[in-house]
Design an enzyme around this catalytic site. Structure first.
Site, PDB file in Angstrom:
ATOM      1  N   ARG A  63       0.826  -1.210   0.000  1.00  0.00           N
ATOM      2  CA  ARG A  63       0.000   0.000   0.000  1.00  0.00           C
ATOM      3  C   ARG A  63       0.860   1.260   0.000  1.00  0.00           C
ATOM      4  O   ARG A  63       0.574   2.225  -0.715  1.00  0.00           O
ATOM      5  CB  ARG A  63      -0.962  -0.006   1.184  1.00  0.00           C
ATOM      6  N   ASN A  81      -6.180  -2.840   1.936  1.00  0.00           N
ATOM      7  CA  ASN A  81      -6.126  -4.294   2.034  1.00  0.00           C
ATOM      8  C   ASN A  81      -7.541  -4.841   2.131  1.00  0.00           C
ATOM      9  O   ASN A  81      -8.405  -4.237   2.766  1.00  0.00           O
ATOM     10  CB  ASN A  81      -5.359  -4.729   3.278  1.00  0.00           C
TER      11      ASN A  81
END
Length: 503
Positions: A63, A81
């Protein structure tokens, strides 16, 4: 290739705008809760592209990698996520979205991307910038309805692991009612009871004082300084000046704003960096100066030819700069006590200790040990580590806990039984050590400390933190975070709120 060409290569789903990739399970909470969104476009337009990235893509910095790349490319959107192990990206379908897609197909060095599903969609997007947002859960309809009736948020911080571990399968209505009543009385909020349900299922005892993640974030912001002050305190390169103890790792090298400095703050020329390091140490820890959660913490070694080696590969200084950017540290490897090394010798295993300042007094709240796993150098729960609660006498609880909400009697890599561990030596010294360190942090009243157990049995400062996964803290230690101080802390919270409202 521009965004229109990318979209023309993908066949939209027949179900229309906003649907997930064909074949994906039904979802709950399709939008992030913390949206700062613009107006929704007409329904017949595709204004965004959703990437669903499969493979080994969580707990590898994916990320952060996407956020950096997207902001560099000027792409708007978010990344998160999913609890099924994938990473989801929503990006505005304009500008350099195709370049972002190619970056997602590669991922960071530690990732292994197996496939990227691409799906044009119509969504509400941020007006500017690209950010990480909270995990959201994929659940079956029956469970989703039950959670909705209980007021459980499937986009909540801890929901995914608690749901999969079965810690939300049953609940006591009276315990949930008591928890809700407690927090309405003390903070005038209607809580998400997921953590209370999980705590009772794990420990066999209900406790309304368990602190939900959302309310922890509120308290943490009230107790601690703003982001501008935090920038200095989170810079690990400044630790020798902000944390007054000799019991901390020596920084062999710091890169600050692209310049190199040695332990005496003398500037080191680029051609001198690796020879200087190889003459000082055979092995060291290399890590970013300003990141947390164990991201890109690695072992730097020097072979017999003096070449720098990371992950078994020789690296030039240019390679290291590409991996770590303009700000990073190379520091001493702490020699840890045999007690901690026994559990997982590859990592420097630490005690996470939490302290709070109330009035003139600094209190120690709780401690748990963090043990790395799978041969990694760092001990963070977010990279596979195991957390084991520590009692007031320094003894370990017989079971550990990880970020998947798994209860473990033995270490997953070394098979060491936690019940067989001896207590932390001279544990009372550790409590006094962190209380003394906290006295110097005038801007922060709620602090987490990572403290190593030195080879000599004494405490060794590694780093401090001003946030944390409070659900793991409480489940790992089997106790509410504020314990007997809960009423006093919450009274102080109300006082801080009153002061802020009157300002």
């Amino acid at each position: 290739m521009d965004a229109r060409k990318l979209l023309s290569k993908v066949t939209p789903s027949r179900a229309g705008a906003g649907e997930m990739v064909a074949g994906a399970p039904p979802v709950v909470a399709a939008q992030p809760d913390d949206r700062r969104a613009g107006a929704r476009p007409p329904k017949d337009e595709h204004n965004a592209v959703r990437f669903l990235i499969r493979g080994h893509v969580q707990n590898v910095g994916f990320r952060d990698f996407v956020v950096r790349r997207a902001n560099r490319l000027g792409v708007r959107g978010w990344v998160r996520n999913r609890s099924d192990g994938t990473v989801e990206v929503l990006a505005a379908a304009d500008g350099e979205v195709d370049a972002l897609l190619e970056a997602c197909r590669l991922g960071p060095n530690a990732a292994r991307v197996e496939h990227v599903d691409v799906h044009p969609t119509q969504e509400t997007l941020p007006r500017r910038g690209f950010r990480k947002t909270r995990q959201y859960e994929v659940v079956e309809d029956a469970a989703a309805q039950r959670y909705h009736r209980l007021g459980i948020d499937p986009a909540g911080e801890a929901f995914g692991p608690l749901h999969h571990a079965g810690l939300l399968d049953t609940h006591s209505p009276s315990s949930v009612d008591a928890a809700r009543a407690f927090w309405r009385e003390h903070m005038a909020v209607d809580i998400d009871p997921a953590l209370h349900i999980a705590y009772e299922n794990l420990t066999g005892a209900a406790d309304p004082r368990v602190l939900p993640p959302t309310q922890y974030r509120t308290i943490q912001r009230l107790f601690n300084a703003d982001k501008q002050v935090k920038r200095a305190y989170v810079d690990k390169g400044l630790y020798p000046y902000l944390v007054r103890t000799d019991r901390q790792p020596l920084n062999y090298l710091r890169r600050i704003n692209g310049k190199y400095f040695d332990a005496d703050n003398d500037v080191v020329g680029e051609h001198e960096v690796l020879p200087m390091l190889s003459s000082r140490c055979q092995r060291a820890i290399i890590k970013p100066s300003r990141s947390a959660n164990g991201i890109r913490v690695n072992l730097l070694e020097f072979d017999t030819d003096g070449r720098a080696v990371i992950h078994g590969k020789p690296r030039t200084l240019a390679d290291i700069e590409r991996l770590y950017g303009g700000d990073f540290l190379v520091q001493q490897v702490i020699e840890q006590h045999s007690l901690m090394a026994r559990v997982h010798p590859s990592s420097v295993n630490t005690l996470r200790m939490l302290t709070i300042r109330l009035g003139k007094d600094i209190h120690h709240l709780l401690t748990f040990a963090r043990f790395g796993a799978d041969g990694r150098v760092n001990d963070n729960a977010g990279t596979g580590g195991v957390c084991v609660g520590v009692e007031a006498d320094g003894s370990f609880l017989p079971e550990g806990f990880d970020e998947h909400a798994s209860v473990l009697a033995r270490h997953p890599t070394t098979d060491v039984a936690f019940a067989d561990l001896e207590p932390v030596p001279r544990y009372s010294e550790y409590v006094e050590f962190v209380r003394a360190l906290h006295a110097d942090l005038l801007n922060y009243d709620l602090v987490s400390w990572d403290i190593a157990v030195g080879k000599d049995g004494g405490p060794f400062f590694v780093e401090h933190n001003f946030a944390g996964a409070m659900w793991i803290y409480q489940l790992a230690t089997r106790r509410p975070v504020f314990g007997e101080l809960t009423d006093e802390v919450l009274a102080h919270v109300q006082h801080l709120r009153d002061v802020k409202a009157a300002a």
